[in-house]
Design an enzyme around this catalytic site. Structure first.
Site, PDB file in Angstrom:
ATOM      1  N   ASP A   1       1.025  -1.256   0.017  1.00 55.18           N
ATOM      2  CA  ASP A   1      -0.075   0.023   0.071  1.00 55.18           C
ATOM      3  C   ASP A   1       0.845   1.209   0.030  1.00 55.18           C
ATOM      4  O   ASP A   1       1.619   1.547   1.001  1.00 55.18           O
ATOM      5  CB  ASP A   1      -0.935   0.075   1.166  1.00 55.18           C
ATOM      6  CG  ASP A   1      -1.769   1.295   1.176  1.00 55.18           C
ATOM      7  OD1 ASP A   1      -3.031   1.121   0.766  1.00 55.18           O
ATOM      8  OD2 ASP A   1      -1.423   2.231   1.913  1.00 55.18           O
TER       9      ASP A   1
ATOM     10  N   TYR B   1       3.055   9.897  -0.518  1.00 59.99           N
ATOM     11  CA  TYR B   1       4.112   9.207   0.270  1.00 59.99           C
ATOM     12  C   TYR B   1       5.239   9.710  -0.330  1.00 59.99           C
ATOM     13  O   TYR B   1       6.573   9.607  -0.069  1.00 59.99           O
ATOM     14  CB  TYR B   1       4.066   7.856   0.323  1.00 59.99           C
ATOM     15  CG  TYR B   1       2.642   7.514   1.010  1.00 59.99           C
ATOM     16  CD1 TYR B   1       1.852   8.391   1.513  1.00 59.99           C
ATOM     17  CD2 TYR B   1       2.335   6.255   1.236  1.00 59.99           C
ATOM     18  CE1 TYR B   1       0.619   7.946   2.156  1.00 59.99           C
ATOM     19  CE2 TYR B   1       1.076   5.743   1.794  1.00 59.99           C
ATOM     20  CZ  TYR B   1       0.109   6.578   2.289  1.00 59.99           C
ATOM     21  OH  TYR B   1      -0.883   6.402   3.106  1.00 59.99           O
TER      22      TYR B   1
ATOM     23  N   LYS C   1      -2.736   5.837  -4.176  1.00 59.67           N
ATOM     24  CA  LYS C   1      -3.868   6.872  -3.818  1.00 59.67           C
ATOM     25  C   LYS C   1      -3.660   8.026  -4.554  1.00 59.67           C
ATOM     26  O   LYS C   1      -2.326   8.660  -4.644  1.00 59.67           O
ATOM     27  CB  LYS C   1      -4.033   7.140  -2.323  1.00 59.67           C
ATOM     28  CG  LYS C   1      -3.909   5.897  -1.456  1.00 59.67           C
ATOM     29  CD  LYS C   1      -3.922   6.198  -0.078  1.00 59.67           C
ATOM     30  CE  LYS C   1      -3.763   4.669   0.733  1.00 59.67           C
ATOM     31  NZ  LYS C   1      -2.379   4.652   0.706  1.00 59.67           N
TER      32      LYS C   1
ATOM     33  N   HIS D   1      -7.511   9.845  -1.988  1.00 62.33           N
ATOM     34  CA  HIS D   1      -6.768   9.735  -0.728  1.00 62.33           C
ATOM     35  C   HIS D   1      -7.633  10.268   0.533  1.00 62.33           C
ATOM     36  O   HIS D   1      -7.977   9.900   1.379  1.00 62.33           O
ATOM     37  CB  HIS D   1      -5.508  10.453  -0.655  1.00 62.33           C
ATOM     38  CG  HIS D   1      -4.349   9.858   0.032  1.00 62.33           C
ATOM     39  ND1 HIS D   1      -3.208   9.968   0.074  1.00 62.33           N
ATOM     40  CD2 HIS D   1      -4.636   9.366   1.361  1.00 62.33           C
ATOM     41  CE1 HIS D   1      -2.656   9.435   1.102  1.00 62.33           C
ATOM     42  NE2 HIS D   1      -3.533   8.986   1.895  1.00 62.33           N
TER      43      HIS D   1
END
Length: 276
Positions: free
Chosen positions: A45, A50, A75, A107
């Site tokens: 994930d 990120y 996401k 997200h």
């Protein structure tokens, strides 16, 4: 150990236990992902925000494991809610992650910033063209889901929300089930807050497992999808070793009653962060 699969409403399956890379520095992500794959994880994930999709993709490519055997989630960045931006950047994420995403999520709903319904319609296009084999949402409340149901065509396959013993989210999880949406639990151990809880440490002692293993097992037995993260190999292995024991009904109830409505993350109804 065999990780159970959850069947989504589009007929695809997702491993119930995965490996998360939230807050793992890009410089450490490839090694951490490779270690997780070596331990046996087949569900990773990540997210555009990120900043480590590229490194996840590199780890998958170097792992020697066929891409089709690894379930990869990403996401949509909060800055890409414009439908054209969602389409463009969804395709970029897919290329970084082996040519497609197994699951692509909005997200955050960002209800005070933008309208997520046109964004979801772009996600539907990414599903139809194969960029994402399943699509879903993250941090959506029941009323957000109801809007999607009323105004769009495809029901999200997943709603990824904060869930842990101090925030059990039973009402939202039940609403997800009612709509045929699987629940994924982020922050499954409340960033470590629950690991010293007296109830959880007592149960851990009784079953001969660590507090983290007990909490992750609680998630699994509740039917949620969970993806703990760690850069420590021993912890990655420990988190994977949760399928050789079961919690009793009493243990499950004792953990669930710890709920106090405590969030470690933002409120989805007010969160408005958009990267510059």
């Amino acid at each position: 150990m065999t990780v159970p699969n959850i069947t989504l409403n589009d007929g695809k399956t997702i491993p119930q236990l995965g490996f998360g890379v939230f807050q793992i520095d890009p410089s450490e992500t490839k090694a951490a992902t490779l270690a997780a794959l070596e331990v046996g994880y087949r569900h990773i994930d990540t997210a555009e925000m990120y900043g480590n999709e590229k490194e996840v993709g590199e780890a998958i490519a170097e792992s020697g494991i066929d891409r089709s055997e690894i379930f990869v989630t990403s996401k949509l960045n909060n800055g890409f809610h414009d439908p054209e931006a969602a389409l463009e950047n969804g395709k970029k994420s897919a290329e970084l992650l082996g040519g497609y995403m197994d699951l692509f999520l909005i997200h955050w709903p960002l209800p005070t910033v933008t309208d997520f319904v046109p964004t979801w319609k772009a996600m539907e296009d990414l599903y139809r063209d194969g960029t994402a084999r399943s699509i879903g949402v993250s941090n959506f409340q029941a009323h957000h889901l109801n809007r999607l149901k009323a105004e769009t065509t495809i029901t999200p396959s997943v709603n990824q929300i904060e869930v842990h013993p101090y925030l059990t989210q039973d009402e939202l999880r039940a609403h997800n089930r009612q709509l045929g949406i699987a629940t994924e639990a982020w922050s499954p151990i409340a960033q470590g807050l629950v690991l010293d809880d007296e109830t959880i440490t007592r149960i851990a002692g009784n079953v001969g497992k660590s507090p983290a293993q007990v909490v992750l097992r609680w998630h699994i037995q509740r039917g949620d999808i969970v993806f703990p993260k760690s850069v420590t190999r021993s912890r990655v292995e420990e988190n994977f070793a949760i399928f050789d024991f079961e919690l009793s009904d009493e243990d499950m109830t004792d953990i669930t009653t710890l709920d106090k409505g405590h969030r470690t993350g933002p409120d989805p109804d007010t969160f408005d962060y958009v990267p510059a």
